[in-house]
Design a protein around this motif. Structure first.
Motif, mmCIF file in Angstrom:
data_model
loop_
_atom_site.group_PDB
_atom_site.id
_atom_site.type_symbol
_atom_site.label_atom_id
_atom_site.label_comp_id
_atom_site.label_asym_id
_atom_site.label_seq_id
_atom_site.Cartn_x
_atom_site.Cartn_y
_atom_site.Cartn_z
ATOM 1 N N THR A 40 0.812 -1.220 0.000
ATOM 2 C CA THR A 40 0.000 0.000 0.000
ATOM 3 C C THR A 40 0.848 1.275 0.000
ATOM 4 O O THR A 40 0.318 2.366 0.200
ATOM 5 N N GLY A 41 2.161 1.122 -0.194
ATOM 6 C CA GLY A 41 3.024 2.292 -0.281
ATOM 7 C C GLY A 41 3.143 3.073 1.007
ATOM 8 O O GLY A 41 3.372 4.296 0.984
ATOM 9 N N ALA A 42 3.024 2.374 2.137
ATOM 10 C CA ALA A 42 3.002 3.069 3.429
ATOM 11 C C ALA A 42 4.381 3.208 4.061
ATOM 12 O O ALA A 42 4.524 3.917 5.060
ATOM 13 N N ASP A 43 5.400 2.529 3.518
ATOM 14 C CA ASP A 43 6.725 2.550 4.135
ATOM 15 C C ASP A 43 7.663 3.509 3.419
ATOM 16 O O ASP A 43 7.496 3.802 2.221
ATOM 17 N N ARG A 44 8.664 3.962 4.166
ATOM 18 C CA ARG A 44 9.761 4.736 3.609
ATOM 19 C C ARG A 44 11.058 4.018 3.994
ATOM 20 O O ARG A 44 11.117 3.347 5.030
ATOM 21 N N PRO A 45 12.116 4.139 3.194
ATOM 22 C CA PRO A 45 13.347 3.378 3.472
ATOM 23 C C PRO A 45 13.855 3.501 4.907
ATOM 24 O O PRO A 45 14.260 2.500 5.511
ATOM 25 N N GLY A 46 13.818 4.680 5.466
ATOM 26 C CA GLY A 46 14.326 4.864 6.817
ATOM 27 C C GLY A 46 13.521 4.156 7.879
ATOM 28 O O GLY A 46 14.027 3.942 9.002
ATOM 29 N N ASP A 47 12.299 3.752 7.540
ATOM 30 C CA ASP A 47 11.457 3.067 8.523
ATOM 31 C C ASP A 47 12.050 1.727 8.949
ATOM 32 O O ASP A 47 11.724 1.218 10.027
ATOM 33 N N PHE A 48 12.920 1.150 8.107
ATOM 34 C CA PHE A 48 13.447 -0.180 8.401
ATOM 35 C C PHE A 48 14.681 -0.148 9.294
ATOM 36 O O PHE A 48 15.143 -1.199 9.749
ATOM 37 N N ASP A 49 15.213 1.043 9.544
ATOM 38 C CA ASP A 49 16.398 1.127 10.413
ATOM 39 C C ASP A 49 16.110 0.556 11.801
ATOM 40 O O ASP A 49 16.981 -0.061 12.424
ATOM 41 N N ARG A 233 33.918 6.469 3.687
ATOM 42 C CA ARG A 233 33.709 6.827 5.092
ATOM 43 C C ARG A 233 32.786 5.782 5.729
ATOM 44 O O ARG A 233 31.559 5.907 5.674
ATOM 45 N N LEU A 234 33.423 4.781 6.312
ATOM 46 C CA LEU A 234 32.687 3.678 6.919
ATOM 47 C C LEU A 234 32.588 3.858 8.428
ATOM 48 O O LEU A 234 33.341 4.621 9.032
ATOM 49 N N ALA A 235 31.670 3.128 9.014
ATOM 50 C CA ALA A 235 31.464 3.186 10.465
ATOM 51 C C ALA A 235 32.723 2.743 11.195
ATOM 52 O O ALA A 235 33.535 1.965 10.668
ATOM 53 N N GLY A 236 32.882 3.207 12.403
ATOM 54 C CA GLY A 236 34.063 2.880 13.180
ATOM 55 C C GLY A 236 33.944 1.595 13.963
ATOM 56 O O GLY A 236 34.874 1.223 14.697
ATOM 57 N N ASP A 237 32.830 0.894 13.854
ATOM 58 C CA ASP A 237 32.652 -0.380 14.548
ATOM 59 C C ASP A 237 32.318 -1.449 13.511
ATOM 60 O O ASP A 237 32.583 -1.266 12.315
ATOM 61 N N ALA A 238 31.715 -2.547 13.939
ATOM 62 C CA ALA A 238 31.447 -3.652 13.015
ATOM 63 C C ALA A 238 30.429 -3.303 11.944
ATOM 64 O O ALA A 238 30.324 -4.006 10.931
ATOM 65 N N ARG A 239 29.722 -2.201 12.113
ATOM 66 C CA ARG A 239 28.775 -1.792 11.071
ATOM 67 C C ARG A 239 29.475 -1.467 9.757
ATOM 68 O O ARG A 239 28.832 -1.378 8.705
ATOM 69 N N ALA A 240 30.795 -1.305 9.783
ATOM 70 C CA ALA A 240 31.555 -1.080 8.554
ATOM 71 C C ALA A 240 31.430 -2.261 7.595
ATOM 72 O O ALA A 240 31.694 -2.133 6.396
ATOM 73 N N PHE A 241 31.001 -3.423 8.104
ATOM 74 C CA PHE A 241 30.869 -4.614 7.283
ATOM 75 C C PHE A 241 29.404 -4.922 6.959
ATOM 76 O O PHE A 241 29.101 -5.976 6.404
ATOM 77 N N ASP A 242 28.512 -3.992 7.296
ATOM 78 C CA ASP A 242 27.091 -4.178 6.999
ATOM 79 C C ASP A 242 26.842 -4.261 5.496
ATOM 80 O O ASP A 242 27.505 -3.583 4.695
ATOM 81 N N LEU A 243 25.872 -5.063 5.133
ATOM 82 C CA LEU A 243 25.309 -5.054 3.791
ATOM 83 C C LEU A 243 24.010 -4.264 3.855
ATOM 84 O O LEU A 243 23.330 -4.263 4.886
ATOM 85 N N SER A 244 23.680 -3.560 2.791
ATOM 86 C CA SER A 244 22.387 -2.888 2.752
ATOM 87 C C SER A 244 21.306 -3.918 3.056
ATOM 88 O O SER A 244 21.266 -4.985 2.440
ATOM 89 N N PRO A 245 20.431 -3.656 4.018
ATOM 90 C CA PRO A 245 19.560 -4.713 4.550
ATOM 91 C C PRO A 245 18.471 -5.189 3.597
ATOM 92 O O PRO A 245 17.931 -4.419 2.797
ATOM 93 N N VAL A 246 18.185 -6.483 3.701
ATOM 94 C CA VAL A 246 16.998 -7.056 3.065
ATOM 95 C C VAL A 246 15.837 -6.714 3.988
ATOM 96 O O VAL A 246 15.693 -7.304 5.061
ATOM 97 N N TRP A 247 15.045 -5.761 3.603
ATOM 98 C CA TRP A 247 14.095 -5.150 4.532
ATOM 99 C C TRP A 247 13.141 -6.147 5.193
ATOM 100 O O TRP A 247 13.026 -6.191 6.422
ATOM 101 N N LEU A 248 12.411 -6.921 4.394
ATOM 102 C CA LEU A 248 11.418 -7.822 4.982
ATOM 103 C C LEU A 248 12.075 -8.881 5.857
ATOM 104 O O LEU A 248 11.506 -9.291 6.873
ATOM 105 N N ALA A 249 13.280 -9.308 5.474
ATOM 106 C CA ALA A 249 13.998 -10.293 6.295
ATOM 107 C C ALA A 249 14.353 -9.708 7.652
ATOM 108 O O ALA A 249 14.274 -10.390 8.682
#
Length: 337
Positions: A40-49, A233-249
């Motif tokens: 229904t188009g109710a989400d925005r990308p930042g909502d999944f953070d 410019r990557l994060a200073g912790d383990a988030r530097a190895f994050d992959l862009s998230p699979v939202w529903l997962a």
């Protein structure tokens, strides 16, 4: 059925958790609601953070780690590649014979690395002379469990780094693994999350020995400020190895890990291994203390007995989790009548 304070729609005879875990109703509902918002188009990308933050924290809590030391990804091999690609030429890696290839292939794909396989039971005794040990905590094919205390002692004595794959262990086996340099796990089996969710625990002193092979905008200190332009410019912790998230997962993983985080894993282990060992006892076999059992059986007869299982290495593989009962044991036994 209801088990461990949750409702599951799992059919009787489902013993295929080592392949695909079945979520409790609230986890499935969370994903369904997210699909409806998407439709229904109710989400925005930042909502999944929020969901990413929750799943990261849930995985960290499961291991007794700091969320800042956890990276999110989509699969085990993708996360292991961050470790394997960083190894310099001449690195000697020790692995278990017949381990799942998402653990071993990333290392074998590095042309400067030599990978040696040995029987799982010999692994701790063979660490000397190797730089890295990469092994599954629980073997996918048959449920054998690596001797973690012995491996830790051997690795520390030899100065070897250790990568553990907890995919077939996390969610049912209480784990003391934060001593390892890296711990990876996929979410869609015993963690009851959707496929497309995985995590990598990176010990702080191992970050410099880990390479962000899929460096991307989401791995930035503030992802929404790193969507365009250089410099890196990557994060200073383990988030530097994050992959862009699979939202529903990540939506499902957040709910699943919070549910599992509220359980006593010692009770879960007792339940799962109790059923597995009951099956072995009735078949005249010794107990093994693991949730996964590999049987010399006819897959057709097992399926005809109403059992959903897998076949690995020519043997029928069954796994017992929260939603299984003694009735499932009896169903397996019918295949041997």
């Amino acid at each position: 059925m209801r088990a461990f304070d949750a409702d599951f729609a799992v059919p009787a005879g489902y013993l295929n958790t080592p392949s695909v875990g079945i979520p409790p109703t609230p986890v499935a509902a969370a994903v369904a609601e997210a699909v409806e918002r998407w439709r229904t188009g109710a989400d925005r990308p930042g909502d999944f953070d929020e969901y990413v933050t929750r799943s990261r924290a849930g995985f960290a809590r499961l291991l007794g780690a700091d969320p800042a030391d956890v990276a999110i990804g989509a699969s085990v091999s993708q996360l292991v590649a961050n470790v394997a690609a960083a190894l310099p030429a001449g690195t000697r890696v020790l692995a278990a014979e017949g381990d799942f290839t998402s653990v071993t292939f990333p290392f074998a794909a590095n042309p400067g690395v030599t990978v040696t396989e040995v029987p799982l039971e010999e692994l701790p005794q063979r660490v000397e002379g190797h730089d890295v040990v990469a092994v599954s905590v629980v073997q996918s094919a048959d449920g054998r469990i690596v001797d973690l205390p012995a491996l830790r002692a051997a690795a520390e004595a030899a100065g070897a780094a250790v990568l553990l794959d907890a995919t077939q262990a996390a969610g049912w086996l209480p784990l003391d693994v934060t001593w390892a340099d890296w711990v990876v796990a996929g979410g869609y089996k015993w963690l009851l999350a959707p496929r497309g969710s995985a995590w990598l625990l990176v010990r702080p002193d191992a970050r410099e020995r880990t390479r962000p092979v899929a460096a991307n905008w989401y791995a930035g200190e503030n992802p929404w400020a790193t969507v365009y332009g250089l410099p890196l410019r990557l994060a200073g912790d383990a988030r530097a190895f994050d992959l862009s998230p699979v939202w529903l997962a990540q939506v499902g993983a957040a709910a699943a890990l919070e549910y599992l985080g509220g359980l006593d894993l010692a009770q879960v282990r007792a339940h799962n291994t109790g059923l597995a060992d009951l099956l072995l006892e009735k078949l005249g076999l010794p107990p093994r203390g693991t949730a996964i059992v590999a049987l010399d059986a006819d897959p057709g007869r097992v399926a005809a007995a109403g059992i959903v299982s897998g076949v690995r290495g020519g043997r029928v593989r069954v796994g017992f989790h929260l939603y299984n009962t003694a009735d499932d044991v009896e169903r397996v036994l019918r295949a041997f009548e």
